[in-house]
Design a protein around this motif. Structure first.
Motif, PDB file in Angstrom:
ATOM      1  N   THR A 200       0.813  -1.225   0.000  1.00 16.07           N
ATOM      2  CA  THR A 200       0.000   0.000   0.000  1.00 16.07           C
ATOM      3  C   THR A 200       0.838   1.264   0.000  1.00 16.07           C
ATOM      4  OG1 THR A 200      -0.153  -0.057   2.419  1.00 16.07           O
ATOM      5  CG2 THR A 200      -1.906  -1.171   1.178  1.00 16.07           C
ATOM      6  N   ASN A 201       2.096   1.166   0.334  1.00 20.37           N
ATOM      7  CA  ASN A 201       2.977   2.340   0.363  1.00 20.37           C
ATOM      8  C   ASN A 201       3.824   2.354  -0.909  1.00 20.37           C
ATOM      9  OD1 ASN A 201       4.954   4.302   0.839  1.00 20.37           O
ATOM     10  ND2 ASN A 201       4.962   3.916   3.042  1.00 20.37           N
ATOM     11  N   PRO A 202       3.611   3.301  -1.817  1.00 19.32           N
ATOM     12  CA  PRO A 202       4.335   3.326  -3.099  1.00 19.32           C
ATOM     13  C   PRO A 202       5.847   3.481  -2.944  1.00 19.32           C
ATOM     14  CG  PRO A 202       3.139   5.380  -2.759  1.00 19.32           C
ATOM     15  CD  PRO A 202       2.671   4.433  -1.691  1.00 19.32           C
ATOM     16  N   ASP A 203       6.295   4.000  -1.804  1.00 17.72           N
ATOM     17  CA  ASP A 203       7.732   4.177  -1.591  1.00 17.72           C
ATOM     18  C   ASP A 203       8.470   2.847  -1.545  1.00 17.72           C
ATOM     19  OD1 ASP A 203       7.384   6.868  -1.523  1.00 17.72           O
ATOM     20  OD2 ASP A 203       7.714   7.111   0.635  1.00 17.72           O
ATOM     21  N   CYS A 204       7.749   1.781  -1.175  1.00 16.89           N
ATOM     22  CA  CYS A 204       8.388   0.464  -1.041  1.00 16.89           C
ATOM     23  C   CYS A 204       8.900  -0.048  -2.387  1.00 16.89           C
ATOM     24  CB  CYS A 204       7.409  -0.535  -0.425  1.00 16.89           C
ATOM     25  SG  CYS A 204       6.863  -0.070   1.243  1.00 16.89           S
ATOM     26  N   SER A 205       8.175   0.258  -3.443  1.00 20.99           N
ATOM     27  CA  SER A 205       8.601  -0.188  -4.775  1.00 20.99           C
ATOM     28  C   SER A 205       9.668   0.738  -5.363  1.00 20.99           C
ATOM     29  CB  SER A 205       7.400  -0.260  -5.718  1.00 20.99           C
ATOM     30  OG  SER A 205       6.784   1.007  -5.868  1.00 20.99           O
ATOM     31  N   ILE A 206       9.807   1.915  -4.814  1.00 23.35           N
ATOM     32  CA  ILE A 206      10.799   2.886  -5.297  1.00 23.35           C
ATOM     33  C   ILE A 206      12.165   2.639  -4.676  1.00 23.35           C
ATOM     34  CG2 ILE A 206      11.394   5.351  -5.370  1.00 23.35           C
ATOM     35  CD1 ILE A 206       8.427   5.966  -5.472  1.00 23.35           C
ATOM     36  N   TRP A 207      12.184   2.146  -3.433  1.00 21.07           N
ATOM     37  CA  TRP A 207      13.460   1.927  -2.741  1.00 21.07           C
ATOM     38  C   TRP A 207      14.406   1.061  -3.558  1.00 21.07           C
ATOM     39  CZ3 TRP A 207      16.615   3.390   0.997  1.00 21.07           C
ATOM     40  CH2 TRP A 207      17.675   2.538   1.341  1.00 21.07           C
ATOM     41  N   ASN A 208      15.706   1.452  -3.534  1.00 24.12           N
ATOM     42  CA  ASN A 208      16.738   0.699  -4.239  1.00 24.12           C
ATOM     43  C   ASN A 208      18.018   0.774  -3.421  1.00 24.12           C
ATOM     44  OD1 ASN A 208      18.898  -0.009  -6.185  1.00 24.12           O
ATOM     45  ND2 ASN A 208      17.225   0.030  -7.680  1.00 24.12           N
ATOM     46  N   ASN A 209      18.694  -0.358  -3.263  1.00 25.06           N
ATOM     47  CA  ASN A 209      19.928  -0.389  -2.473  1.00 25.06           C
ATOM     48  C   ASN A 209      21.095   0.320  -3.152  1.00 25.06           C
ATOM     49  OD1 ASN A 209      18.947  -1.815  -0.189  1.00 25.06           O
ATOM     50  ND2 ASN A 209      19.100  -3.759  -1.308  1.00 25.06           N
ATOM     51  N   ASP A 210      20.949   0.682  -4.412  1.00 22.51           N
ATOM     52  CA  ASP A 210      21.977   1.451  -5.118  1.00 22.51           C
ATOM     53  C   ASP A 210      22.175   2.781  -4.388  1.00 22.51           C
ATOM     54  OD1 ASP A 210      23.379   3.182  -6.874  1.00 22.51           O
ATOM     55  OD2 ASP A 210      22.700   2.036  -8.607  1.00 22.51           O
ATOM     56  N   GLN A 211      23.419   3.091  -4.030  1.00 15.27           N
ATOM     57  CA  GLN A 211      23.717   4.292  -3.237  1.00 15.27           C
ATOM     58  C   GLN A 211      23.331   5.598  -3.939  1.00 15.27           C
ATOM     59  OE1 GLN A 211      25.055   4.080   0.114  1.00 15.27           O
ATOM     60  NE2 GLN A 211      24.214   2.064  -0.404  1.00 15.27           N
ATOM     61  N   LYS A 212      23.193   5.548  -5.261  1.00 14.36           N
ATOM     62  CA  LYS A 212      22.802   6.750  -5.999  1.00 14.36           C
ATOM     63  C   LYS A 212      21.290   6.885  -6.125  1.00 14.36           C
ATOM     64  CE  LYS A 212      27.031   6.977  -8.773  1.00 14.36           C
ATOM     65  NZ  LYS A 212      27.591   6.996 -10.160  1.00 14.36           N
ATOM     66  N   ILE A 213      20.565   5.851  -5.706  1.00 13.73           N
ATOM     67  CA  ILE A 213      19.105   5.869  -5.842  1.00 13.73           C
ATOM     68  C   ILE A 213      18.441   5.889  -4.467  1.00 13.73           C
ATOM     69  CG2 ILE A 213      17.087   4.657  -6.749  1.00 13.73           C
ATOM     70  CD1 ILE A 213      18.890   3.430  -8.884  1.00 13.73           C
ATOM     71  N   LEU A 214      18.685   4.846  -3.648  1.00 14.49           N
ATOM     72  CA  LEU A 214      18.098   4.725  -2.314  1.00 14.49           C
ATOM     73  C   LEU A 214      16.621   5.114  -2.343  1.00 14.49           C
ATOM     74  CD1 LEU A 214      21.097   6.008  -0.145  1.00 14.49           C
ATOM     75  CD2 LEU A 214      20.505   3.658  -0.754  1.00 14.49           C
ATOM     76  N   CYS A 215      16.262   6.117  -1.516  1.00 14.92           N
ATOM     77  CA  CYS A 215      14.856   6.548  -1.513  1.00 14.92           C
ATOM     78  C   CYS A 215      14.752   8.034  -1.898  1.00 14.92           C
ATOM     79  CB  CYS A 215      14.230   6.307  -0.143  1.00 14.92           C
ATOM     80  SG  CYS A 215      12.502   5.745  -0.211  1.00 14.92           S
ATOM     81  N   TYR A 216      15.694   8.493  -2.736  1.00 12.59           N
ATOM     82  CA  TYR A 216      15.722   9.911  -3.111  1.00 12.59           C
ATOM     83  C   TYR A 216      14.464  10.350  -3.860  1.00 12.59           C
ATOM     84  CZ  TYR A 216      20.639  10.397  -1.764  1.00 12.59           C
ATOM     85  OH  TYR A 216      21.816  10.454  -1.048  1.00 12.59           O
ATOM     86  N   ASP A 217      13.777   9.415  -4.504  1.00 11.92           N
ATOM     87  CA  ASP A 217      12.568   9.769  -5.241  1.00 11.92           C
ATOM     88  C   ASP A 217      11.291   9.379  -4.487  1.00 11.92           C
ATOM     89  OD1 ASP A 217      13.790  10.896  -7.561  1.00 11.92           O
ATOM     90  OD2 ASP A 217      14.360   8.883  -8.193  1.00 11.92           O
ATOM     91  N   CYS A 218      11.441   8.987  -3.227  1.00 13.55           N
ATOM     92  CA  CYS A 218      10.287   8.593  -2.412  1.00 13.55           C
ATOM     93  C   CYS A 218       9.508   9.806  -1.910  1.00 13.55           C
ATOM     94  CB  CYS A 218      10.745   7.771  -1.210  1.00 13.55           C
ATOM     95  SG  CYS A 218      11.470   6.172  -1.614  1.00 13.55           S
ATOM     96  N   GLN A 219       8.225   9.600  -1.653  1.00 13.12           N
ATOM     97  CA  GLN A 219       7.404  10.636  -1.035  1.00 13.12           C
ATOM     98  C   GLN A 219       7.939  10.968   0.363  1.00 13.12           C
ATOM     99  OE1 GLN A 219       4.320  12.066  -2.654  1.00 13.12           O
ATOM    100  NE2 GLN A 219       5.750  11.300  -4.179  1.00 13.12           N
ATOM    101  N   ALA A 220       8.454   9.949   1.058  1.00  7.80           N
ATOM    102  CA  ALA A 220       8.995  10.165   2.397  1.00  7.80           C
ATOM    103  C   ALA A 220      10.210  11.082   2.373  1.00  7.80           C
ATOM    104  CB  ALA A 220       9.379   8.817   3.023  1.00  7.80           C
ATOM    105  N   CYS A 221      11.011  10.986   1.302  1.00  6.23           N
ATOM    106  CA  CYS A 221      12.186  11.854   1.163  1.00  6.23           C
ATOM    107  C   CYS A 221      11.754  13.301   0.995  1.00  6.23           C
ATOM    108  CB  CYS A 221      13.024  11.401  -0.030  1.00  6.23           C
ATOM    109  SG  CYS A 221      14.591  12.302  -0.226  1.00  6.23           S
TER     110      CYS A 221
END
Length: 273
Positions: A200-221
């Motif tokens: 239900t949380n769209p940020d979960c599918s956005i998360w990436n362990n790549d250090q240049k991605i992580l959660c930079y595009d998340c709503q939480a960020c």
């Protein structure tokens, strides 16, 4: 004979002129030496501020010391507009930062942040693709998550969950608590979960362990950034109130100097006649 108000305005504008020199130099330095998006973003505003302070201080200095009424009138007009703009910005800053706060999570030292908790005006700013691209670049350039990893990298999961993270670190450098990911290190999480909350949380599918991605595009960020911005703006608004009081005092002294200059000009005109 110069009156006290003219002397005070002259001294204040000398100080302002001296202050404008390092500000202008800093803007030019950023323009020529800046390599990151954040630095390049700041150069033009800093140059404009430096030039503005230099020009307005010269107008006030010449107008007060040489009794040039039209220069003093221009100086006072700009000062009046500056007071009005600063007053409006201060009220606006309090209004748009009135909403929003971190959400306390059970058994966690840090908070979680939701974009929808903040004012619509702020949400629109960070949801703009153009704006967020620049902000994201600044976050990456500032190495906020690299520093975060260096600081907490040695923690096990129990130690990490007790840490008091900043809003930006919580929102951008780790996945949301909703995702129920398994902790490996602060910026590396095992994502093999089918939890209902993760769906239900769209940020979960956005998360990436790549250090240049992580959660930079998340709503939480974005929400974490707004929470930091909210606190910073409130501090700025308080400073603005003090600055407004100082500007009003200077404006009042300037009005006295303007009146003195007009009287001196009228007096010299009559003696010349």
């Amino acid at each position: 004979m110069f009156r006290l108000s003219n002397n005070l305005i002259g001294i204040l504008n000398v100080l302002t002129f001296i202050l404008s020199i390092p500000i202008l130099w800093a803007g030019v330095w950023l323009s020529n030496k800046g390599v990151t998006e954040c630095e390049k973003f700041l150069d033009k505003p800093v140059i404009i501020l430096g030039v503005f302070l230099m020009v307005i201080s010269l107008a006030g200095l010449i107008g007060a010391c040489c009794r040039v009424s039209w220069l003093l009138w221009t100086y006072l007009l700009v000062m009046f507009l500056l007071i009005v703009i600063l007053f409006c910005f201060t009220i606006f800053a309090f209004v748009v930062t009135n909403k929003g706060a971190g959400e306390v999570v059970s058994e966690r030292g840090y908070k979680e942040y939701r974009l929808g908790d903040y004012s619509n005006w702020l949400q629109k700013r960070v949801n703009s693709t153009k704006n967020w691209k620049k902000i994201r670049s600044c976050l990456v350039d500032s190495k906020v998550c690299s520093t975060f990893l260096n600081k907490y990298g040695g923690d096990n999961d129990e130690q990490f969950y007790k840490q008091h993270l900043s809003s930006v670190q919580s929102g951008c450098c780790k996945p949301s608590n909703d995702c129920q990911f398994t902790y490996v290190n602060p910026t590396n999480w095992s994502t093999n979960t089918n939890g209902a909350s993760a769906q239900t949380n769209p940020d979960c599918s956005i998360w990436n362990n790549d250090q240049k991605i992580l959660c930079y595009d998340c709503q939480a960020c974005k929400a974490g950034l707004l929470d930091q911005l909210k606190r910073d703006w409130k501090k700025v608004a308080i400073v603005n109130i003090v600055f407004l009081i100082v500007l009003i005092i200077i404006y009042s002294i300037g009005c006295c100097a303007f009146r003195n200059s007009r009287r001196d000009n009228v007096y010299r005109g009559k003696n010349g006649a």
